[in-house]
Design a protein around this motif. Structure first.
Motif, PDB file in Angstrom:
ATOM      1  N   LEU A 122       0.811  -1.213   0.000  1.00 26.42           N
ATOM      2  CA  LEU A 122       0.000   0.000   0.000  1.00 26.42           C
ATOM      3  C   LEU A 122       0.846   1.266   0.000  1.00 26.42           C
ATOM      4  CD1 LEU A 122      -1.245   1.148   3.413  1.00 26.42           C
ATOM      5  CD2 LEU A 122      -0.053  -1.028   3.288  1.00 26.42           C
ATOM      6  N   HIS A 123       0.231   2.311  -0.544  1.00 26.16           N
ATOM      7  CA  HIS A 123       0.729   3.665  -0.323  1.00 26.16           C
ATOM      8  C   HIS A 123      -0.159   4.232   0.792  1.00 26.16           C
ATOM      9  CE1 HIS A 123       1.833   7.800  -0.660  1.00 26.16           C
ATOM     10  NE2 HIS A 123       0.612   8.148  -1.025  1.00 26.16           N
ATOM     11  N   PRO A 124       0.431   4.621   1.936  1.00 21.97           N
ATOM     12  CA  PRO A 124      -0.408   5.011   3.078  1.00 21.97           C
ATOM     13  C   PRO A 124      -0.980   6.422   3.000  1.00 21.97           C
ATOM     14  CG  PRO A 124       1.907   5.216   3.635  1.00 21.97           C
ATOM     15  CD  PRO A 124       1.868   4.659   2.238  1.00 21.97           C
ATOM     16  N   GLY A 125      -0.705   7.127   1.899  1.00 22.35           N
ATOM     17  CA  GLY A 125      -1.062   8.537   1.833  1.00 22.35           C
ATOM     18  C   GLY A 125       0.121   9.365   2.325  1.00 22.35           C
ATOM     19  N   GLY A 126      -0.005  10.686   2.254  1.00 22.73           N
ATOM     20  CA  GLY A 126       0.996  11.558   2.862  1.00 22.73           C
ATOM     21  C   GLY A 126       0.633  11.637   4.341  1.00 22.73           C
ATOM     22  N   PRO A 143      -3.961   5.169   7.627  1.00 23.87           N
ATOM     23  CA  PRO A 143      -3.363   3.951   7.047  1.00 23.87           C
ATOM     24  C   PRO A 143      -3.415   2.765   8.009  1.00 23.87           C
ATOM     25  CG  PRO A 143      -1.678   5.627   7.492  1.00 23.87           C
ATOM     26  CD  PRO A 143      -3.010   6.287   7.641  1.00 23.87           C
ATOM     27  N   ALA A 144      -3.360   3.051   9.321  1.00 22.56           N
ATOM     28  CA  ALA A 144      -3.420   1.947  10.307  1.00 22.56           C
ATOM     29  C   ALA A 144      -4.716   1.154  10.137  1.00 22.56           C
ATOM     30  CB  ALA A 144      -3.313   2.509  11.718  1.00 22.56           C
ATOM     31  N   GLU A 145      -5.823   1.854   9.943  1.00 21.27           N
ATOM     32  CA  GLU A 145      -7.109   1.162   9.770  1.00 21.27           C
ATOM     33  C   GLU A 145      -7.108   0.328   8.493  1.00 21.27           C
ATOM     34  OE1 GLU A 145      -9.661   0.557  11.741  1.00 21.27           O
ATOM     35  OE2 GLU A 145      -8.537   1.617  13.280  1.00 21.27           O
ATOM     36  N   LEU A 146      -6.500   0.881   7.427  1.00 22.42           N
ATOM     37  CA  LEU A 146      -6.437   0.129   6.165  1.00 22.42           C
ATOM     38  C   LEU A 146      -5.574  -1.132   6.338  1.00 22.42           C
ATOM     39  CD1 LEU A 146      -6.928  -0.245   3.119  1.00 22.42           C
ATOM     40  CD2 LEU A 146      -5.027   1.328   2.681  1.00 22.42           C
ATOM     41  N   ALA A 192      -5.303  -7.059   6.875  1.00 25.79           N
ATOM     42  CA  ALA A 192      -4.860  -8.202   7.692  1.00 25.79           C
ATOM     43  C   ALA A 192      -6.016  -9.071   8.180  1.00 25.79           C
ATOM     44  CB  ALA A 192      -4.071  -7.681   8.896  1.00 25.79           C
ATOM     45  N   LEU A 193      -7.138  -8.452   8.519  1.00 28.09           N
ATOM     46  CA  LEU A 193      -8.164  -9.209   9.249  1.00 28.09           C
ATOM     47  C   LEU A 193      -9.512  -9.339   8.548  1.00 28.09           C
ATOM     48  CD1 LEU A 193      -7.599  -7.758  12.853  1.00 28.09           C
ATOM     49  CD2 LEU A 193      -6.519  -9.761  11.839  1.00 28.09           C
ATOM     50  N   ARG A 221      -7.432 -11.678  -1.761  1.00 26.07           N
ATOM     51  CA  ARG A 221      -6.760 -10.587  -2.490  1.00 26.07           C
ATOM     52  C   ARG A 221      -5.252 -10.722  -2.281  1.00 26.07           C
ATOM     53  NH1 ARG A 221     -10.323  -5.156  -1.511  1.00 26.07           N
ATOM     54  NH2 ARG A 221      -8.809  -4.313  -3.004  1.00 26.07           N
ATOM     55  N   ASN A 222      -4.543 -10.896  -3.367  1.00 23.47           N
ATOM     56  CA  ASN A 222      -3.107 -11.180  -3.313  1.00 23.47           C
ATOM     57  C   ASN A 222      -2.419 -10.420  -4.441  1.00 23.47           C
ATOM     58  OD1 ASN A 222      -0.683 -12.513  -2.612  1.00 23.47           O
ATOM     59  ND2 ASN A 222      -1.074 -14.168  -4.084  1.00 23.47           N
ATOM     60  N   GLY A 223      -1.260  -9.826  -4.143  1.00 20.51           N
ATOM     61  CA  GLY A 223      -0.511  -9.130  -5.194  1.00 20.51           C
ATOM     62  C   GLY A 223      -1.078  -7.774  -5.551  1.00 20.51           C
ATOM     63  N   GLU A 224      -1.881  -7.191  -4.645  1.00 21.77           N
ATOM     64  CA  GLU A 224      -2.493  -5.896  -4.961  1.00 21.77           C
ATOM     65  C   GLU A 224      -1.665  -4.724  -4.419  1.00 21.77           C
ATOM     66  OE1 GLU A 224      -6.649  -5.355  -4.443  1.00 21.77           O
ATOM     67  OE2 GLU A 224      -7.101  -7.445  -4.897  1.00 21.77           O
ATOM     68  N   TYR A 225      -1.926  -3.577  -4.970  1.00 24.48           N
ATOM     69  CA  TYR A 225      -1.349  -2.321  -4.476  1.00 24.48           C
ATOM     70  C   TYR A 225      -2.512  -1.365  -4.279  1.00 24.48           C
ATOM     71  CZ  TYR A 225       1.008   2.264  -4.741  1.00 24.48           C
ATOM     72  OH  TYR A 225       1.450   3.542  -4.505  1.00 24.48           O
ATOM     73  N   VAL A 226      -2.737  -0.922  -3.050  1.00 26.84           N
ATOM     74  CA  VAL A 226      -3.831   0.003  -2.787  1.00 26.84           C
ATOM     75  C   VAL A 226      -3.246   1.306  -2.241  1.00 26.84           C
ATOM     76  CG1 VAL A 226      -5.650  -1.711  -2.427  1.00 26.84           C
ATOM     77  CG2 VAL A 226      -4.205  -1.058  -0.510  1.00 26.84           C
ATOM     78  N   SER A 227      -4.057   2.336  -2.289  1.00 30.54           N
ATOM     79  CA  SER A 227      -3.524   3.647  -1.925  1.00 30.54           C
ATOM     80  C   SER A 227      -4.560   4.478  -1.185  1.00 30.54           C
ATOM     81  CB  SER A 227      -3.114   4.363  -3.218  1.00 30.54           C
ATOM     82  OG  SER A 227      -2.758   5.691  -2.950  1.00 30.54           O
ATOM     83  N   LEU A 228      -4.103   5.201  -0.188  1.00 34.54           N
ATOM     84  CA  LEU A 228      -4.964   6.174   0.479  1.00 34.54           C
ATOM     85  C   LEU A 228      -4.641   7.543  -0.119  1.00 34.54           C
ATOM     86  CD1 LEU A 228      -4.896   5.252   4.276  1.00 34.54           C
ATOM     87  CD2 LEU A 228      -6.885   5.288   2.780  1.00 34.54           C
ATOM     88  N   GLN A 229      -5.628   8.398  -0.208  1.00 33.48           N
ATOM     89  CA  GLN A 229      -5.435   9.798  -0.612  1.00 33.48           C
ATOM     90  C   GLN A 229      -5.235  10.021  -2.109  1.00 33.48           C
ATOM     91  OE1 GLN A 229      -2.162  11.641   1.380  1.00 33.48           O
ATOM     92  NE2 GLN A 229      -3.346  13.378   2.074  1.00 33.48           N
ATOM     93  N   THR A 230      -4.529   9.091  -2.775  1.00 31.89           N
ATOM     94  CA  THR A 230      -4.272   9.268  -4.210  1.00 31.89           C
ATOM     95  C   THR A 230      -4.707   8.000  -4.947  1.00 31.89           C
ATOM     96  OG1 THR A 230      -2.081   8.361  -3.876  1.00 31.89           O
ATOM     97  CG2 THR A 230      -2.235  10.755  -3.928  1.00 31.89           C
ATOM     98  N   PRO A 231      -4.975   8.082  -6.263  1.00 29.94           N
ATOM     99  CA  PRO A 231      -5.290   6.835  -6.984  1.00 29.94           C
ATOM    100  C   PRO A 231      -4.090   5.881  -6.916  1.00 29.94           C
ATOM    101  CG  PRO A 231      -5.678   8.787  -8.357  1.00 29.94           C
ATOM    102  CD  PRO A 231      -4.982   9.263  -7.127  1.00 29.94           C
TER     103      PRO A 231
END
Ligand SMILES: NC(=O)c1ccc[n+]([C@@H]2O[C@H](COP(=O)([O-])OP(=O)(O)OC[C@H]3O[C@@H](n4cnc5c(N)ncnc54)[C@H](OP(=O)(O)O)[C@@H]3O)[C@@H](O)[C@H]2O)c1
Length: 276
Positions: free
Chosen positions: A191-195, A222-225, A230-231, A238-248
């Motif tokens: 993940l990208h946690p955002g700025g 980002p902690a919640e994400l 994890a849970l 979901r495996n091999g993904e990249y997710v992001s907060l704040q930006t696409p």
């Protein structure tokens, strides 16, 4: 109670992530380089709730230390449910790790590669093992320069570009590992946690930090994400993904290059094989 190991959990996103898991009643192991800071974090976390907190000394700046710490963790725990590969540095000047690597690639990427592969057998014993890698949108500036991993081979140092390189390597590692884990109950995601308002900006000039701060989100987001990845059962497959907060969640062409991911994985494995 899930066993959750978080690197760099004494501050910033790592600490907020530990908070989220503790409030959820999980067993969190804080893998931190500074024992005083880690102890302070442990005391704060214990005030929070029903979970269990433990500290383990880990310095990602040293391959020997990573090997020793991973071995002692493996002796104590047969099974680990969640690995959050969070610790990270952003350094403006060229520095080297104990083993002579450029420090950002050494700590952010090589250290976590070794840490993860050492602990992988225990994660694979979990019925739903989760490996979560903190990458960054800064990977968009990055490239892979194997010949410049050693600090002595680095010329014209640009700290921001080197940070981007290390975050691209984190993302490629997450993808390569996900491919290897396909069809198993263990997943690897990034993940990208955002700025995020954290200590990572500590070496920026004060005026730059003041401007950047206006756009930063709290580490609890980002902690919640991370906790969700994890849970949440929705993440089970979901495996091999990249997710992001704040930006696409935009990935560079290099980050999506499977051949590059496997070449980097193999080259890193060969580089670190004496410690694996
Ligand atoms: N903040 C952002 O805007 C942002 C954006 C994108 C990605 N990220 C990524 O998110 C992750 C967490 O960053 P953050 O913002 O929470 O940074 P932070 O507040 O600076 O925390 C970094 C953590 O890593 C630890 N660490 C540093 N070197 C280490 C080493 N050699 N061995 C073990 N632990 C070490 C630090 O320990 P000490 O306290 O002892 O220094 C600290 O606990 C990083 O991987 C970063 O690249 C952050």
């Amino acid at each position: 109670m899930k066993i959750v190991v978080i690197t760099g959990a004494n501050t910033g996103i790592g600490f907020a992530t530990a908070q989220a898991f503790i409030q959820d009643g999980q067993h969190v192991i804080l893998a931190c380089r500074n024992p005083q800071k880690a102890e302070h974090a442990r005391i704060e976390l214990e005030k929070l709730g029903t979970g269990k907190v433990e500290v383990i000394a880990l310095d990602l700046n040293s391959l020997q230390n990573i090997q020793d710490t991973a071995n002692s963790l493996l002796q104590k725990y047969e099974k680990i449910d969640v690995l959050v590969n969070n610790a990270g540095i952003m350094t403006p000047n060229l520095e080297r790790t104990e083993d002579g690597f450029e420090k950002q690639i050494g700590v952010n990427y090589l250290g976590h590669f070794l840490w993860t592969l050492k602990l992988l057998p225990a994660v694979q014993k979990s019925e739903a093992g989760r490996i979560i890698n903190l990458a960054s949108m800064m990977h968009l500036m990055g490239s892979i320069q194997l010949d410049q991993f050693c600090a002595d081979d680095v010329h014209k140092y640009n700290g921001v570009i080197r940070y981007g390189n290390s975050k691209l390597a984190n993302l490629l590692f997450s993808h390569a590992l996900a491919e290897k884990l396909k069809g198993t109950s263990t997943t690897s995601n990034a993940l990208h946690p955002g700025g995020v308002d954290s200590e990572i900006y500590r070496e920026l000039p004060k005026y730059q930090y003041k401007v950047i701060k206006l756009f930063l989100i709290p580490p609890s987001k980002p902690a919640e994400l991370i906790k969700k990845i994890a849970l949440d059962p929705a993440w089970a497959k979901r495996n091999g993904e990249y997710v992001s907060l704040q930006t696409p969640a935009i990935q560079s062409t290099k980050a999506k290059n499977k051949k590059l991911a496997h070449e980097l994985y193999d080259a890193t494995y060969a580089m670190l094989k004496d410690y694996l």
